[in-house]
Motif scaffolding. Structure first.
Motif, PDB file in Angstrom:
ATOM      1  N   VAL A 222       0.833  -1.206   0.000  1.00 53.96           N
ATOM      2  CA  VAL A 222       0.000   0.000   0.000  1.00 53.96           C
ATOM      3  C   VAL A 222       0.868   1.258   0.000  1.00 53.96           C
ATOM      4  N   VAL A 223       1.803   1.349   0.937  1.00 57.70           N
ATOM      5  CA  VAL A 223       2.576   2.591   1.054  1.00 57.70           C
ATOM      6  C   VAL A 223       3.577   2.755  -0.080  1.00 57.70           C
ATOM      7  N   ASP A 224       3.942   1.660  -0.753  1.00 55.93           N
ATOM      8  CA  ASP A 224       4.791   1.797  -1.932  1.00 55.93           C
ATOM      9  C   ASP A 224       4.082   2.550  -3.049  1.00 55.93           C
ATOM     10  N   ASN A 225       2.761   2.462  -3.070  1.00 59.15           N
ATOM     11  CA  ASN A 225       2.039   2.909  -4.250  1.00 59.15           C
ATOM     12  C   ASN A 225       1.007   4.001  -4.020  1.00 59.15           C
ATOM     13  N   PHE A 226       0.436   4.069  -2.811  1.00 58.45           N
ATOM     14  CA  PHE A 226      -0.675   4.991  -2.587  1.00 58.45           C
ATOM     15  C   PHE A 226      -0.485   5.793  -1.307  1.00 58.45           C
ATOM     16  N   ARG A 227      -1.088   6.956  -1.277  1.00 58.65           N
ATOM     17  CA  ARG A 227      -1.087   7.755  -0.053  1.00 58.65           C
ATOM     18  C   ARG A 227      -1.998   7.103   0.977  1.00 58.65           C
ATOM     19  N   LEU A 228      -1.590   7.126   2.207  1.00 56.63           N
ATOM     20  CA  LEU A 228      -2.477   6.665   3.269  1.00 56.63           C
ATOM     21  C   LEU A 228      -3.589   7.684   3.460  1.00 56.63           C
ATOM     22  N   PRO A 229      -4.773   7.206   3.753  1.00 57.59           N
ATOM     23  CA  PRO A 229      -5.919   8.129   3.874  1.00 57.59           C
ATOM     24  C   PRO A 229      -5.744   9.100   5.028  1.00 57.59           C
ATOM     25  N   ALA A 230      -6.218  10.302   4.816  1.00 59.34           N
ATOM     26  CA  ALA A 230      -6.163  11.333   5.852  1.00 59.34           C
ATOM     27  C   ALA A 230      -7.497  12.081   5.847  1.00 59.34           C
TER      28      ALA A 230
END
Length: 883
Positions: A577-585
């Motif tokens: 997930v963190v390799d490819n997408f922003r974590l939700p905020a």
């Protein structure tokens, strides 16, 4: 007198054998398994919810008694045979009729038939008791008994599963719970007859040009078959008699009749022709009854020529399937049991699963070796819809023993199931086991491929080789001599199971192992990818059903983690997930995180199926089977469709990648933040001396067409370059007319240079101006016949996490109660409608591009709001009203 059958499905009771309470509890119906019955009486909590799996472990450690009674059939004296038939007993069972032991069972996969004529009462009720011992405890006892002759080694859970011929996943797996079942898991009935057709099948071969079929119809008859009785054998194509003859019986046993067919209607896989089937029928005509039918048996069969092509070539040794002289790229999936409790699976559910495969253009199902020999309903559905089956024998991830009693019960198991499956045209191949040769490699067990002495194999530290390379082939030669057999999955002529040049491979350097980026699947190919996968959460509705406590509904909660059995799943999933997408905020919500994991899985499927399908050119790769299609309980796993048949976005990504005509635009991903990738990319692309500054301004992409059509197709490929920030096209469109070659891939553009979508500065002495950074997507459209769009694809600058995708301006039109048109002012990544069991979509998890309306057909909307999200959505979920 005509045969009769009494179904013993009702009137059963059960209880725990050593319980202080002697009360008998009612059983709703047989087939059943003990957890189903305990749950029906409220004696256990639902094992599929929360942490309840742990609360029911005691069930598998106990013995259970099932009891019923039945009346002796009227006019029973007019029948010479009265057989109690147990189609499946789970697993170690002692059966008593009227106080007399009539059967000791030790194999879940075997059907038992016992002549009980001498034990039936002349009138009144007959009492039938079945005691099921704990398979968990019996398995451990068998390990102790045979530990002096064999080292029991497993890669999953308890070694006690190895000597027990029971569905291995009941001991738990890295996607399923530990639920040790027991009970009459298949039907029980009383057959009364004088003569019975036990089996009928056709052994045949097709000529090279497919114009002629010749073989024998083989029938096996039991009972009182008179020497003057006749057997009528026939093959029928609808109302047309293809072949029909009468043969003299000469007494009970196996009887053969030769047949020939000219220009037969053949069975073809999905997309290559009609899956034509015939009716095969055997009827006993009794002389005593003036030629009346005394017994009969009919089966649906199909005729086809199946080959596994393994030939030396530029890449090593090929591995692909050829059906009726057509090479078939086997895009499909692996299958695990569809429920932890086999007895509660309705036939419709199995048919629904196969229908999903057909809807998503999947042509092969690999039935995994740790479950069961699958139900007739599943096989029938595959026959009907043209889905090819590669069926493992039931061995998985272990070093199995080869002592006499084990081989004897397995031989019965193998013969019975081969006989049951051999008339199904969908079953094109068998594999001896799942990953057992990997266990041999891991523990360095003795294996010399050049040693061809089967007797010596039994004495080695890897005695199961005797089963996979001697016993099974021997039984197949006798029972189904023309079926394809592969010693294991994976396996390649005795080479290491990870060798990409021969045989099939299980590619687990995605997710497991080296955890390669999914953008690197081009480095991970092989001759046939029979397993690979990426985990993802199911949709919210399923997550809520498996975790009832609202306080536990967050990523990483105890209850959520208990429903993900994969080792190291938390860090593996988060890494991708963190390799490819922003974590939700600002909130790390379950909905948002589930969506990101689904996007990782869907993107993995896009890359894998498209790139490995590209390797169909030159037959470098013969097939791709995702691990896995389905789940056996509500869980977080590699499945692309969850337990409730709710499809994840990855399912649709596979469907798009396996379209009969598909277009792919694939950008070379350069991780420009890592120095090493600069060197690799510079080396791969250089046309003279290329420095880092220039490289930052350039990118390359490929475009290709994949076709499963058997004829060339004239197509048009159009490329648009659309700004992610503005939605405007940043350069002229590219259009090219191409002839898509049949049954292969056709390159349209290779390593085509275009502006890079990564930050760069003309003046390295100045800070980078992010406002000047204008990344773009490449949108490819495939058209036939002028304007008919048959496929499209979108290539993004990766990783996606560097992009601002928050303001997309999405609008909807509900043109009818079941059609939603979606438009976006700027490119959208990973648009997902929230699915539930009562909602069905024809596409989901797609990207949106300005100027390309997306029309989705929705079944089950019926006035309900349809929630959706996408990468960069500011809310956890939005909705479009169905009113």
């Amino acid at each position: 007198m005509a045969a009769t059958r009494i179904e013993l499905s009702h009137g059963w009771t059960f209880r725990q054998q050593d319980s202080q309470s002697k009360d008998w509890l009612s059983v709703q119906r047989v087939p059943t398994q003990v957890h189903i019955d305990l749950l029906a009486h409220g004696k256990i909590p639902d094992p599929f919810e929360d942490l309840n799996e742990r609360a029911v472990q005691w069930v598998g450690e106990k013995s259970w008694i099932y009891r019923t009674s039945f009346e002796t059939p009227e006019n029973h004296a007019r029948h010479t045979h009265h057989d109690l038939v147990f189609e499946g007993l789970d697993t170690f069972a002692t059966v008593c009729l009227n106080g007399t032991e009539i059967l000791k069972a030790d194999n879940m996969f075997v059907s038992y038939r016992v002549n009980v004529a001498q034990h039936l009462k002349h009138s009144g009720a007959n009492n039938l008791d079945i005691v099921f011992e704990s398979a968990l405890l019996r398995g451990r006892e068998l390990v102790k008994q045979h530990s002096h002759e064999h080292n029991f080694l497993v890669r999953q859970t308890d070694v006690g599963r190895l000597p027990a011929r029971k569905a291995q996943y009941n001991w738990g797996w890295d996607w399923g719970p530990i639920l040790m079942t027991a009970g009459p898991w298949k039907p029980v009935f009383l057959d009364s007859y004088n003569v019975r057709v036990q089996d009928v099948w056709a052994r045949y071969e097709l000529s090279n040009d497919l114009a002629h079929c010749a073989g024998s119809v083989v029938v096996d008859v039991a009972g009182n078959l008179g020497p003057e009785d006749e057997i009528q054998l026939g093959i029928y194509d609808g109302d047309t008699i293809v072949f029909e003859t009468k043969v003299s019986s000469g007494g009970a046993g196996a009887i053969e009749a030769p047949f020939t067919m000219d220009k037969p209607n053949l069975w073809y896989p999905l997309g290559y022709g009609a899956p034509s089937r015939h009716l095969l029928k055997a009827t006993v005509l009794s002389k005593d009854q003036e030629g009346a039918a005394a017994a009969s048996l009919s089966k649906s069969i199909g005729f086809r020529r199946a080959e596994l092509v393994q030939e030396a070539d530029a890449h090593g040794k090929s591995f692909y399937f050829r059906i009726n002289n057509i090479d078939v790229f086997c895009g499909g999936a692996c299958w695990i049991p569809t429920d932890s409790f086999q007895a509660q699976i309705p036939e419709k559910r199995l048919r629904d699963w196969v229908a999903l495969m057909a809807e998503s253009n999947q042509v092969m199902l690999r039935i995994w070796g740790g479950g069961v020999y699958e139900h007739d309903a599943l096989l029938d559905a595959c026959d009907e819809l043209g889905i090819m089956i590669l069926h493992d024998f039931q061995f998985a991830c272990g070093s199995y023993p080869a002592y006499d009693a084990f081989l004897q019960t397995f031989a019965v198991e193998a013969r019975q199931n081969i006989r049951r499956l051999r008339t199904h045209p969908s079953v094109v191949a068998w594999a001896g086991s799942n990953e057992d040769y990997q266990v041999q490699e891991k523990y360095k067990l003795g294996y010399d491929y050049e040693d061809k002495d089967p007797a010596a194999w039994r004495k080695s530290s890897f005695p199961a080789r005797y089963i996979y390379e001697h016993l099974i082939p021997q039984i197949l030669r006798e029972e189904d001599p023309h079926v394809i057999y592969h010693p294991s999955s994976p396996w390649g002529d005795g080479k290491h199971t990870t060798d990409p040049t021969v045989g099939d491979i299980h590619q687990w350097n995605l997710w497991h192992g080296a955890m390669h980026k999914y953008q690197q699947v081009d480095l991970l190919g092989g001759r046939f990818i029979s397993e690979f996968g990426m985990e993802a959460f199911p949709h919210l509705d399923t997550l809520h059903r498996m975790v009832s406590d609202p306080d536990q509904r967050y990523p990483g909660s105890m209850a959520m983690d208990a429903h993900n059995k994969a080792i190291g799943h938390e860090r593996r999933m988060m890494a991708y997930v963190v390799d490819n997408f922003r974590l939700p905020a600002p909130a790390f919500s379950l909905a948002a995180y589930a969506h990101l994991t689904q996007m990782v899985q869907a993107e993995t499927m896009r890359y894998a199926y498209k790139i490995w399908r590209r390797d169909w050119q030159g037959r470098k790769c013969g097939g791709v089977l995702v691990w896995q299609l389905n789940d056996c309980w509500p869980t977080i796993s590699w499945a692309v469709v969850d337990y409730y048949l709710v499809r994840k976005p990855a399912f649709y990504a596979i469907a798009r990648a396996l379209r009969p005509l598909d277009v792919t635009v694939m950008r070379k991903m350069v991780d420009w933040t890592q120095t090493g990738d600069w060197v690799d990319e510079n080396s791969a692309l250089k046309t003279g001396q290329v420095d880092q500054t220039l490289r930052a301004k350039q990118g390359v992409f490929d475009v290709w067409i994949a076709s499963s059509k058997v004829q060339p197709v004239n197509v048009q490929v159009q490329l648009r370059f659309v700004s992610i920030a503005t939605g405007q096209e940043i350069r002229e469109r590219m259009t090219q007319s191409v002839t898509a070659a049949p049954n292969t891939t056709t390159t349209v553009l290779h390593r085509h240079v275009a502006p890079a979508s990564i930050p760069d500065s003309d003046d390295a002495t100045k800070p980078f101006d992010m406002s000047a950074y204008d990344p773009y997507v490449i949108y490819a459209v495939l058209k036939v016949g002028g304007d008919q769009v048959v496929a499209s694809d979108v290539a993004w600058p990766e990783p996606i996490k560097f992009l601002d995708l928050s303001k997309r301006d999405i609008t909807f039109d509900l043109t009818s109660s079941s059609r939603v048109t979606i438009r976006a002012a700027r490119p959208v990544k990973g648009f997902v409608f929230e699915e539930k069991p009562d909602i069905k979509l024809d596409d989901n998890g797609f990207d949106l591009v300005p100027g390309a309306d997306k029309v989705v057909t929705v079944e089950g909307m019926d006035g309900k709001d349809l929630k959706y999200t996408f990468i960069g959505a500011t809310g956890a979920s939005l909705s479009v009203s169905g009113n």
